[in-house]
Design an enzyme around this catalytic site. Structure first.
Site, PDB file in Angstrom:
ATOM      1  N   ARG A  88      31.394  35.323  44.318  1.00  0.00           N
ATOM      2  CA  ARG A  88      30.426  35.403  43.236  1.00  0.00           C
ATOM      3  C   ARG A  88      29.666  34.079  43.114  1.00  0.00           C
ATOM      4  O   ARG A  88      30.187  33.022  43.424  1.00  0.00           O
ATOM      5  CB  ARG A  88      31.134  35.696  41.904  1.00  0.00           C
ATOM      6  CG  ARG A  88      31.601  37.150  41.754  1.00  0.00           C
ATOM      7  CD  ARG A  88      32.193  37.385  40.383  1.00  0.00           C
ATOM      8  NE  ARG A  88      33.409  36.635  40.179  1.00  0.00           N
ATOM      9  CZ  ARG A  88      33.519  35.523  39.469  1.00  0.00           C
ATOM     10  NH1 ARG A  88      32.465  35.027  38.848  1.00  0.00           N
ATOM     11  NH2 ARG A  88      34.669  34.908  39.367  1.00  0.00           N
ATOM     12  N   TYR A 130      28.162  40.463  48.596  1.00  0.00           N
ATOM     13  CA  TYR A 130      29.606  40.248  48.454  1.00  0.00           C
ATOM     14  C   TYR A 130      30.146  40.606  47.072  1.00  0.00           C
ATOM     15  O   TYR A 130      29.594  40.202  46.044  1.00  0.00           O
ATOM     16  CB  TYR A 130      29.955  38.778  48.724  1.00  0.00           C
ATOM     17  CG  TYR A 130      31.389  38.596  49.195  1.00  0.00           C
ATOM     18  CD1 TYR A 130      31.704  38.633  50.550  1.00  0.00           C
ATOM     19  CD2 TYR A 130      32.430  38.414  48.291  1.00  0.00           C
ATOM     20  CE1 TYR A 130      33.008  38.496  50.985  1.00  0.00           C
ATOM     21  CE2 TYR A 130      33.745  38.268  48.724  1.00  0.00           C
ATOM     22  CZ  TYR A 130      34.021  38.297  50.075  1.00  0.00           C
ATOM     23  OH  TYR A 130      35.317  38.161  50.510  1.00  0.00           O
ATOM     24  N   LYS A 157      32.073  43.700  37.895  1.00  0.00           N
ATOM     25  CA  LYS A 157      31.856  42.641  36.912  1.00  0.00           C
ATOM     26  C   LYS A 157      30.563  42.872  36.115  1.00  0.00           C
ATOM     27  O   LYS A 157      30.503  42.627  34.916  1.00  0.00           O
ATOM     28  CB  LYS A 157      31.842  41.278  37.595  1.00  0.00           C
ATOM     29  CG  LYS A 157      33.174  40.943  38.281  1.00  0.00           C
ATOM     30  CD  LYS A 157      34.276  40.843  37.274  1.00  0.00           C
ATOM     31  CE  LYS A 157      35.684  41.047  37.748  1.00  0.00           C
ATOM     32  NZ  LYS A 157      36.298  40.125  38.634  1.00  0.00           N
ATOM     33  N   HIS A 203      38.650  41.132  31.048  1.00  0.00           N
ATOM     34  CA  HIS A 203      39.076  40.806  32.420  1.00  0.00           C
ATOM     35  C   HIS A 203      40.604  40.765  32.443  1.00  0.00           C
ATOM     36  O   HIS A 203      41.208  39.697  32.494  1.00  0.00           O
ATOM     37  CB  HIS A 203      38.471  39.447  32.796  1.00  0.00           C
ATOM     38  CG  HIS A 203      38.565  39.076  34.246  1.00  0.00           C
ATOM     39  ND1 HIS A 203      38.531  37.773  34.691  1.00  0.00           N
ATOM     40  CD2 HIS A 203      38.672  39.836  35.375  1.00  0.00           C
ATOM     41  CE1 HIS A 203      38.620  37.748  36.010  1.00  0.00           C
ATOM     42  NE2 HIS A 203      38.710  38.979  36.452  1.00  0.00           N
ATOM     43  N   SER A 218      39.821  34.530  37.543  1.00  0.00           N
ATOM     44  CA  SER A 218      39.759  35.006  38.926  1.00  0.00           C
ATOM     45  C   SER A 218      40.717  34.210  39.804  1.00  0.00           C
ATOM     46  O   SER A 218      40.789  32.987  39.703  1.00  0.00           O
ATOM     47  CB  SER A 218      38.331  34.851  39.448  1.00  0.00           C
ATOM     48  OG  SER A 218      37.449  35.567  38.616  1.00  0.00           O
ATOM     49  N   CYS A 238      43.920  34.004  39.746  1.00  0.00           N
ATOM     50  CA  CYS A 238      45.024  33.354  39.027  1.00  0.00           C
ATOM     51  C   CYS A 238      46.184  34.296  38.780  1.00  0.00           C
ATOM     52  O   CYS A 238      47.015  34.056  37.897  1.00  0.00           O
ATOM     53  CB  CYS A 238      44.537  32.761  37.723  1.00  0.00           C
ATOM     54  SG  CYS A 238      43.508  31.294  37.973  1.00  0.00           S
ATOM     55  N   ASP A 274      42.406  44.387  37.193  1.00  0.00           N
ATOM     56  CA  ASP A 274      41.297  43.446  36.978  1.00  0.00           C
ATOM     57  C   ASP A 274      40.547  43.649  35.663  1.00  0.00           C
ATOM     58  O   ASP A 274      40.112  42.691  35.060  1.00  0.00           O
ATOM     59  CB  ASP A 274      40.308  43.543  38.149  1.00  0.00           C
ATOM     60  CG  ASP A 274      39.418  42.314  38.282  1.00  0.00           C
ATOM     61  OD1 ASP A 274      39.948  41.197  38.300  1.00  0.00           O
ATOM     62  OD2 ASP A 274      38.184  42.477  38.357  1.00  0.00           O
ATOM     63  N   ARG A 302      39.122  39.362  51.011  1.00  0.00           N
ATOM     64  CA  ARG A 302      39.587  40.429  50.105  1.00  0.00           C
ATOM     65  C   ARG A 302      39.959  41.693  50.854  1.00  0.00           C
ATOM     66  O   ARG A 302      39.431  41.974  51.934  1.00  0.00           O
ATOM     67  CB  ARG A 302      38.464  40.775  49.117  1.00  0.00           C
ATOM     68  CG  ARG A 302      38.012  39.615  48.230  1.00  0.00           C
ATOM     69  CD  ARG A 302      38.619  39.680  46.881  1.00  0.00           C
ATOM     70  NE  ARG A 302      38.429  38.457  46.099  1.00  0.00           N
ATOM     71  CZ  ARG A 302      38.834  38.330  44.835  1.00  0.00           C
ATOM     72  NH1 ARG A 302      39.431  39.329  44.224  1.00  0.00           N
ATOM     73  NH2 ARG A 302      38.664  37.197  44.196  1.00  0.00           N
TER      74      ARG A 302
HETATM   75  P1  GTP Z   1      40.758  38.185  41.035  1.00  0.00           P
HETATM   76  O1  GTP Z   1      40.832  39.410  41.863  1.00  0.00           O
HETATM   77  O2  GTP Z   1      39.864  37.136  41.626  1.00  0.00           O
HETATM   78  O3  GTP Z   1      40.389  38.444  39.610  1.00  0.00           O
HETATM   79  O4  GTP Z   1      42.215  37.452  41.124  1.00  0.00           O
HETATM   80  P2  GTP Z   1      43.634  37.797  40.482  1.00  0.00           P
HETATM   81  O5  GTP Z   1      43.712  37.219  39.108  1.00  0.00           O
HETATM   82  O6  GTP Z   1      43.952  39.222  40.635  1.00  0.00           O
HETATM   83  O7  GTP Z   1      44.614  36.892  41.396  1.00  0.00           O
HETATM   84  P3  GTP Z   1      45.726  37.329  42.466  1.00  0.00           P
HETATM   85  O8  GTP Z   1      46.851  38.116  41.870  1.00  0.00           O
HETATM   86  O9  GTP Z   1      45.040  37.918  43.626  1.00  0.00           O
HETATM   87  O10 GTP Z   1      46.335  35.910  42.867  1.00  0.00           O
HETATM   88  C1  GTP Z   1      45.556  34.868  43.370  1.00  0.00           C
HETATM   89  C2  GTP Z   1      46.395  33.842  44.083  1.00  0.00           C
HETATM   90  O11 GTP Z   1      47.437  33.350  43.227  1.00  0.00           O
HETATM   91  C3  GTP Z   1      47.099  34.425  45.318  1.00  0.00           C
HETATM   92  O12 GTP Z   1      46.991  33.508  46.377  1.00  0.00           O
HETATM   93  C4  GTP Z   1      48.526  34.576  44.876  1.00  0.00           C
HETATM   94  O13 GTP Z   1      49.431  34.465  45.944  1.00  0.00           O
HETATM   95  C5  GTP Z   1      48.697  33.455  43.857  1.00  0.00           C
HETATM   96  N1  GTP Z   1      49.716  33.818  42.821  1.00  0.00           N
HETATM   97  C6  GTP Z   1      49.775  34.963  42.113  1.00  0.00           C
HETATM   98  N2  GTP Z   1      50.854  34.979  41.293  1.00  0.00           N
HETATM   99  C7  GTP Z   1      51.491  33.798  41.488  1.00  0.00           C
HETATM  100  C8  GTP Z   1      52.675  33.221  40.932  1.00  0.00           C
HETATM  101  O14 GTP Z   1      53.370  33.788  40.093  1.00  0.00           O
HETATM  102  N3  GTP Z   1      53.003  31.965  41.384  1.00  0.00           N
HETATM  103  C9  GTP Z   1      52.253  31.308  42.312  1.00  0.00           C
HETATM  104  N4  GTP Z   1      52.650  30.096  42.693  1.00  0.00           N
HETATM  105  N5  GTP Z   1      51.129  31.831  42.870  1.00  0.00           N
HETATM  106  C10 GTP Z   1      50.759  33.053  42.463  1.00  0.00           C
HETATM  107  C1  SPV Z   2      36.846  38.018  40.395  1.00  0.00           C
HETATM  108  O1  SPV Z   2      36.193  37.070  40.877  1.00  0.00           O
HETATM  109  O2  SPV Z   2      37.344  37.971  39.243  1.00  0.00           O
HETATM  110  C2  SPV Z   2      37.088  39.227  41.200  1.00  0.00           C
HETATM  111  C3  SPV Z   2      36.395  39.339  42.490  1.00  0.00           C
HETATM  112  O3  SPV Z   2      37.804  40.104  40.771  1.00  0.00           O
HETATM  113  S1  SPV Z   2      34.734  39.882  42.311  1.00  0.00           S
HETATM  114  O4  SPV Z   2      34.748  41.331  42.417  1.00  0.00           O
HETATM  115  O5  SPV Z   2      33.977  39.280  43.409  1.00  0.00           O
HETATM  116  O6  SPV Z   2      34.237  39.500  41.026  1.00  0.00           O
HETATM  117 MN    MN Z   3      38.749  39.510  38.757  1.00  0.00          MN
END
Ligand code: GTP
Ligand code: SPV
Ligand code: MN
Length: 603
Positions: A72, A213, A222, A242, A264, A266, A289, A386
């Site tokens: 983004r 993307y 979003k 979110h 995002s 996290c 999400d 992704r």
């Molecule tokens: P978006 O799709 O961008 O909104 O991201 P999201 O909030 O769904 O994040 P996601 O669960 O994909 O995690 C992002 C990164 O954080 C990945 O590399 C995970 O491996 C890492 N991660 C997730 N949970 C944990 C955790 O409990 N501990 C640690 N150390 N890393 C974590």
């Molecule tokens: C985020 O950035 O919070 C995502 C990926 O979930 S995107 O769809 O690119 O916004």
């Molecule tokens: Mn997201």
């Protein structure tokens, strides 16, 4: 192709866009498997897509984006409300008349040499009272196939529009017209200064130009389900957040529904699918999400997931960290910016399996350990690479995930990525303090957006890039919802999975072990455990958040549970500075919460 609708509003809009963008042809999409297979076939033939090994990864494809178009672009994202003050201090604003003039110039002839797809889709189960019907016009076949997975694409939506004359128009172009005979690039897009992700909130209209993307291009996500929906929700008395949604069931069969807002990249997808390590407790996924939430007839807050798939971060996804996400993309999946191995499967950093090499996300030959000329390790997959996976393929998808009535939320969790200061978990004294916690959440940067800088940033409710109006009004809306919900409001907690030791090791094992923290929250809701009062909130009494079987040194646990009053005073001072820019729109209740926190920290 004749149009499969007689709805005048829709036909007029499609005619207007066709005249402006001048595509070679117009295709009305129906969301069918035949359509998906045909487009994938065309993209494989053109070299845009790679068909993966049918035995290892049935019906799956890989794409590499242009290296400039990988996430983004928040600096190019606009809330073009009629009045600048309605966009507020957290959004970019351009006068809508001016922005439309600029973008119309760019859109003029922008689909030359391309096909224009008209994609009817629903966010939320088709026809349900909470769902929104929409049309995305796009010149990207990659967008069409991703929308097939992420939203509900169907001619059924056209029939509904036919009846109620209501849809949200979403216009998208990659911004790369083709001259006759000009060869297309693998991933057409426009340079950064020509990219615009624009929202016109008074018209519920989305215009996106120049990027192919993720959230820039899959406009249901979003743009519609957060930015436009948050603005609608505020006027209509509901919430678009979110947030992941999960069901956590106790050994006795009691169901708790938890919605969690993390910025995002996290940890939302990971928490939404976690494999509980607390015996007898299990997690089922409802969404990873976005949550749309509305008070139900019983006065509680009910949540639905408006999406139909996961657009998940690939790196770090492994059998150990998130096996349910891996299972969700075992077939019928799309991968963007990962490594393609010689046997035509996919790989990314921290996938937990060996890789001998392959083709990296920049489409170059790649081997693990390869270094660039400055001696830095070259990553095979982009950090924001992704997978696009169908939610129904997730082995722990909740049987009620498509229930239009939604699930009643018991617990809100806020958080972010903080390697220092913020403890593992604390609970708000009240819903209003919970709002303060959410509103002052902060996080270190991730790869999900291209341009957010390298510093810690405040990210209220993980919504900074997604609030479609003034963030002060948004905070007030949270307080208003709190008043509506009264004693039926969810309990609020704040977590941080990302604390590190001074030498850079994780203090908390995270992932499945986070179920221990969720269990403590449920015990709090049931009144089964007490809590220790600290200036920032309520925290676990030693021994009541079970650490059985974990090898965490007492000193690490003390660190995870520490409330450093001086550090929080500094954070409060930063929060004051940050909130000052909300001016008169900062809710009085936020100021009350700030004053109360200040007093508790002084005591
Ligand atoms: P978006 O799709 O961008 O909104 O991201 P999201 O909030 O769904 O994040 P996601 O669960 O994909 O995690 C992002 C990164 O954080 C990945 O590399 C995970 O491996 C890492 N991660 C997730 N949970 C944990 C955790 O409990 N501990 C640690 N150390 N890393 C974590
Ligand atoms: C985020 O950035 O919070 C995502 C990926 O979930 S995107 O769809 O690119 O916004
Ligand atoms: Mn997201």
């Amino acid at each position: 192709m004749s149009a499969p609708t007689t709805n005048k509003k829709l036909l007029d809009w499609v005619a207007e866009i066709t005249a402006m963008c001048t595509p070679d042809q117009v295709v009305w999409c129906d969301g069918s498997k035949e359509e998906y297979d045909r487009l994938m076939g065309e993209m494989v033939a053109s070299g845009m897509a790679i068909k993966l090994n049918e035995e290892k990864r049935p019906n799956s494809y890989a794409f590499n984006s242009d290296p400039s178009d990988v996430a983004r672009v928040e600096n190019r994202t606009y809330i073009a409300s009629v009045k600048e003050e309605d966009a507020g201090p957290t959004n970019n604003w351009i006068d809508p008349v001016e922005l439309k003039a600029t973008m119309s110039e760019l859109y003029k002839g922008c689909m030359k040499g391309r096909t224009m797809y008209v994609i009817p889709f629903s966010m939320g189960p088709i026809g349900s009272p909470i769902a929104k019907n929409a049309i995305e016009i796009s010149d990207s076949p990659y967008v069409v196939v991703n929308m097939h997975i992420m939203a509900r694409v169907s001619t059924e939506v056209l029939r509904l529009i036919e009846k109620n004359d209501d849809f949200i128009p979403c216009l998208h172009s990659v911004g790369a017209p083709l001259e006759p005979g000009q060869e297309d690039s693998r991933w057409p897009c426009a340079p950064i200064e020509k990219k615009y992700i624009a929202h016109f909130p008074e018209e519920n209209l989305i215009w996106s130009y120049g990027s192919g993307y993720g959230g820039n291009a899959l406009l249901g996500k979003k743009c519609l389900a957060l930015r436009i929906a948050s603005n609608m929700a505020r006027h209509e008395g509901w919430m678009a957040e979110h947030m992941l949604i999960l069901r956590f069931t106790s050994p006795e069969g009691k169901k708790y529904h938890i919605a969690a807002a993390f910025p995002s990249a996290c940890g939302k997808t990971n928490l939404a699918m976690l494999q509980s390590t607390v015996p007898g407790w299990k997690v089922e996924t409802i969404g990873d999400d976005i949550a749309w939430m509305k008070p139900g007839p019983d006065g509680r807050l009910y949540a639905i997931n408006p999406e139909a798939g996961f657009f998940g971060v690939a790196p770090g996804t492994s059998e150990a960290s998130n096996p349910m996400a891996l299972a969700s993309c075992a077939r019928d999946a799309i991968f963007t910016n990962v490594v393609v191995t010689p046997d035509l499967d996919v790989w990314w950093e921290d996938m937990g399996v060996e890789c001998e090499g392959g083709t990296d996300w920049k489409n170059n030959p790649w081997k693990p350990g390869m270094k660039d000329k400055d001696g830095n390790k070259i990553k095979g997959a982009h950090p924001n690479s992704r997978f696009t996976a169908r939610a129904e393929l997730c082995p722990v998808i909740c049987p009620d995930w498509e229930d239009p009535a939604g699930v009643p939320i018991d617990i809100f969790v806020f958080g972010g990525k903080r390697t220092s200061v913020m403890p593992l978990v604390h609970e708000a004294f009240s819903f209003e303090q919970g709002i303060y916690m959410g509103a002052t959440a902060s996080s270190e940067p991730t790869a999900a957006a291209l341009d957010v800088g390298a510093k810690l940033r405040f990210d209220p409710f993980a919504m900074t890039p997604f609030i479609g109006y003034h963030a002060g009004d948004y905070m007030q809306h949270w307080f208003d919802m709190g008043e509506t919900l009264g004693d039926k409001a969810p309990r609020c907690f704040y977590v941080n999975w990302f604390r590190k030791t001074d030498d850079g090791k994780w203090l908390w094992p995270g992932f499945g072990e986070n179920s221990r923290v969720l269990k403590w929250m449920c015990d709090r809701v049931e009144g089964k455990v007490g809590a220790r009062e600290t200036p920032i909130g309520l925290m676990p009494i030693d021994g009541e958040l079970t650490l059985d079987g974990l090898d965490i040194p007492a000193s690490d646990w003390a660190e995870l549970m520490k409330v450093d009053a001086e550090a929080f005073k500094a954070t409060l001072a930063d929060a004051k500075d940050y909130l000052a820019k909300f001016g008169a729109k900062l809710p009085a209740k936020m100021k009350e919460q700030m004053a109360a926190l200040e007093k508790r920290l002084e005591a």
